[in-house]
Design a protein around this motif. Structure first.
Motif, PDB file in Angstrom:
ATOM      1  N   GLY A  59       0.511  -1.074   0.307  1.00 39.18           N
ATOM      2  CA  GLY A  59      -0.088   0.127   0.161  1.00 39.18           C
ATOM      3  C   GLY A  59       0.796   1.245   0.274  1.00 39.18           C
ATOM      4  O   GLY A  59       1.796   1.010   1.000  1.00 39.18           O
ATOM      5  N   VAL A  60       0.607   2.152  -0.626  1.00 34.22           N
ATOM      6  CA  VAL A  60       1.291   3.415  -0.673  1.00 34.22           C
ATOM      7  C   VAL A  60       0.473   4.760  -0.899  1.00 34.22           C
ATOM      8  O   VAL A  60      -0.767   4.535  -1.171  1.00 34.22           O
ATOM      9  CB  VAL A  60       2.108   3.775  -2.156  1.00 34.22           C
ATOM     10  N   TYR A  61       0.785   5.193  -0.478  1.00 33.94           N
ATOM     11  CA  TYR A  61      -0.495   7.207  -0.625  1.00 33.94           C
ATOM     12  C   TYR A  61       1.045   8.180  -0.335  1.00 33.94           C
ATOM     13  O   TYR A  61       1.257   8.986   0.407  1.00 33.94           O
ATOM     14  CB  TYR A  61      -1.054   7.155   0.185  1.00 33.94           C
ATOM     15  N   LEU A 129       7.280  -4.863  -8.157  1.00 33.09           N
ATOM     16  CA  LEU A 129       6.867  -4.267  -6.828  1.00 33.09           C
ATOM     17  C   LEU A 129       5.174  -3.852  -7.130  1.00 33.09           C
ATOM     18  O   LEU A 129       5.241  -3.214  -8.769  1.00 33.09           O
ATOM     19  CB  LEU A 129       7.556  -3.705  -6.946  1.00 33.09           C
ATOM     20  N   ILE A 130       4.484  -4.647  -6.636  1.00 31.76           N
ATOM     21  CA  ILE A 130       2.641  -3.663  -7.234  1.00 31.76           C
ATOM     22  C   ILE A 130       2.505  -2.776  -6.257  1.00 31.76           C
ATOM     23  O   ILE A 130       2.555  -3.295  -4.785  1.00 31.76           O
ATOM     24  CB  ILE A 130       1.975  -4.798  -6.929  1.00 31.76           C
ATOM     25  N   VAL A 131       2.110  -1.688  -6.247  1.00 35.49           N
ATOM     26  CA  VAL A 131       1.346  -0.463  -5.019  1.00 35.49           C
ATOM     27  C   VAL A 131       0.235  -0.440  -5.567  1.00 35.49           C
ATOM     28  O   VAL A 131      -0.262  -0.413  -6.536  1.00 35.49           O
ATOM     29  CB  VAL A 131       2.269   0.168  -5.478  1.00 35.49           C
ATOM     30  N   ILE A 144      -5.047  10.630  -8.505  1.00 35.84           N
ATOM     31  CA  ILE A 144      -4.173  10.936 -10.396  1.00 35.84           C
ATOM     32  C   ILE A 144      -3.248  11.652 -10.077  1.00 35.84           C
ATOM     33  O   ILE A 144      -2.015  11.511  -9.932  1.00 35.84           O
ATOM     34  CB  ILE A 144      -4.902  11.504 -11.398  1.00 35.84           C
ATOM     35  N   ALA A 145      -3.458  12.643  -9.143  1.00 37.47           N
ATOM     36  CA  ALA A 145      -2.329  13.675  -8.164  1.00 37.47           C
ATOM     37  C   ALA A 145      -0.979  11.923  -7.461  1.00 37.47           C
ATOM     38  O   ALA A 145      -0.009  12.611  -7.652  1.00 37.47           O
ATOM     39  CB  ALA A 145      -2.622  14.492  -7.025  1.00 37.47           C
ATOM     40  N   ALA A 146      -1.581  11.136  -6.925  1.00 35.98           N
ATOM     41  CA  ALA A 146      -0.554   9.954  -6.153  1.00 35.98           C
ATOM     42  C   ALA A 146       0.294   9.679  -7.278  1.00 35.98           C
ATOM     43  O   ALA A 146       1.270   9.166  -6.922  1.00 35.98           O
ATOM     44  CB  ALA A 146      -2.008   9.288  -5.600  1.00 35.98           C
ATOM     45  N   LEU A 147      -0.562   9.165  -8.395  1.00 32.60           N
ATOM     46  CA  LEU A 147       0.237   8.055  -9.160  1.00 32.60           C
ATOM     47  C   LEU A 147       1.299   9.201  -9.831  1.00 32.60           C
ATOM     48  O   LEU A 147       2.189   8.644 -10.570  1.00 32.60           O
ATOM     49  CB  LEU A 147      -1.370   7.543 -10.601  1.00 32.60           C
ATOM     50  N   GLU A 148       0.703  10.500 -10.415  1.00 35.97           N
ATOM     51  CA  GLU A 148       1.926  11.103 -11.175  1.00 35.97           C
ATOM     52  C   GLU A 148       3.134  11.669  -9.625  1.00 35.97           C
ATOM     53  O   GLU A 148       4.494  11.377 -10.933  1.00 35.97           O
ATOM     54  CB  GLU A 148       1.430  12.555 -11.336  1.00 35.97           C
ATOM     55  N   VAL A 154       8.612   9.073  -6.862  1.00 43.26           N
ATOM     56  CA  VAL A 154       8.656   7.709  -6.533  1.00 43.26           C
ATOM     57  C   VAL A 154       9.544   6.148  -6.852  1.00 43.26           C
ATOM     58  O   VAL A 154      10.505   5.899  -6.459  1.00 43.26           O
ATOM     59  CB  VAL A 154       7.668   7.269  -5.392  1.00 43.26           C
ATOM     60  N   ALA A 155       8.828   6.086  -7.917  1.00 45.76           N
ATOM     61  CA  ALA A 155       9.720   4.898  -8.989  1.00 45.76           C
ATOM     62  C   ALA A 155      10.959   5.168  -9.410  1.00 45.76           C
ATOM     63  O   ALA A 155      11.639   4.180  -9.080  1.00 45.76           O
ATOM     64  CB  ALA A 155       8.146   4.551  -9.936  1.00 45.76           C
TER      65      ALA A 155
END
Length: 174
Positions: A59-61, A129-131, A144-148, A154-155
């Motif tokens: 889990g990520v945020y 790695l699956i987030v 969308i902001a977190a994915l960006e 992060v990646a």
């Protein structure tokens, strides 16, 4: 029904959060990243190229800062934690931070999320790695902001690079 790749004379395993009886290696005071001291009872799945693939889901945020991220995900995480306590999978009285730790949720600034993921002792064993945001379910604009932030900060901090288009070939990975 039968699970693909599983012998027909064997009952499928149930997910740990649904199992009514806890095995000793799933005691509520044991961290979920502690694998049982036994070998799997079937060969691992292989990718089309024949390589063994091991996915690690976390889990990520990511957000502007830790306080903002915590405010966005604390309520759904604590709802999940209460269900885990009721099922006997978590001990009662855990703080939000304890729950984030037990659920392996990395949250905060992109640097904090990357550092937490990089320090995960299981990550070196994984090929993928699956987030996910789960158990949080942010509104679309926040997701969308977190994915960006995941893709741009992060990646790359973890060593990921986007696939470059090949000349006269397919475009970047989607």
């Amino acid at each position: 029904g039968q699970v693909p790749g599983q012998a027909p004379d064997r009952a499928p395993d149930r997910a740990p959060d649904r199992a009514p009886d806890r095995a000793p290696d799933r005691a509520p005071d044991r961290a979920p990243d502690r694998a049982p001291d036994r070998a799997p009872d079937r060969a691992p799945d292989r990718a089309p190229d024949g390589q063994v693939r091991i996915g690690l889901s976390r889990g990520v945020y990511p957000a502007a800062d830790k306080r903002t991220a915590k405010a966005a995900i604390e309520a759904p995480v604590m709802r999940l934690a209460r269900r885990m306590v009721k099922a006997g999978l978590f001990p009662g009285g855990l703080s939000a931070e304890d729950c984030f730790e037990r659920l392996h949720i990395s949250y905060g600034s992109p640097d904090e999320v990357a550092a937490r993921l990089a320090s995960d002792r299981v990550l070196p064993l994984a090929t993928d790695l699956i987030v996910q945001f789960s158990p949080a379910a942010p509104p679309l604009d926040e997701a969308i902001a977190a994915l960006e932030l995941l893709a741009t900060q992060v990646a790359p901090a973890l060593g990921w690079q986007p696939r470059r288009p090949e000349p006269d070939g397919p475009g970047p990975a989607t």
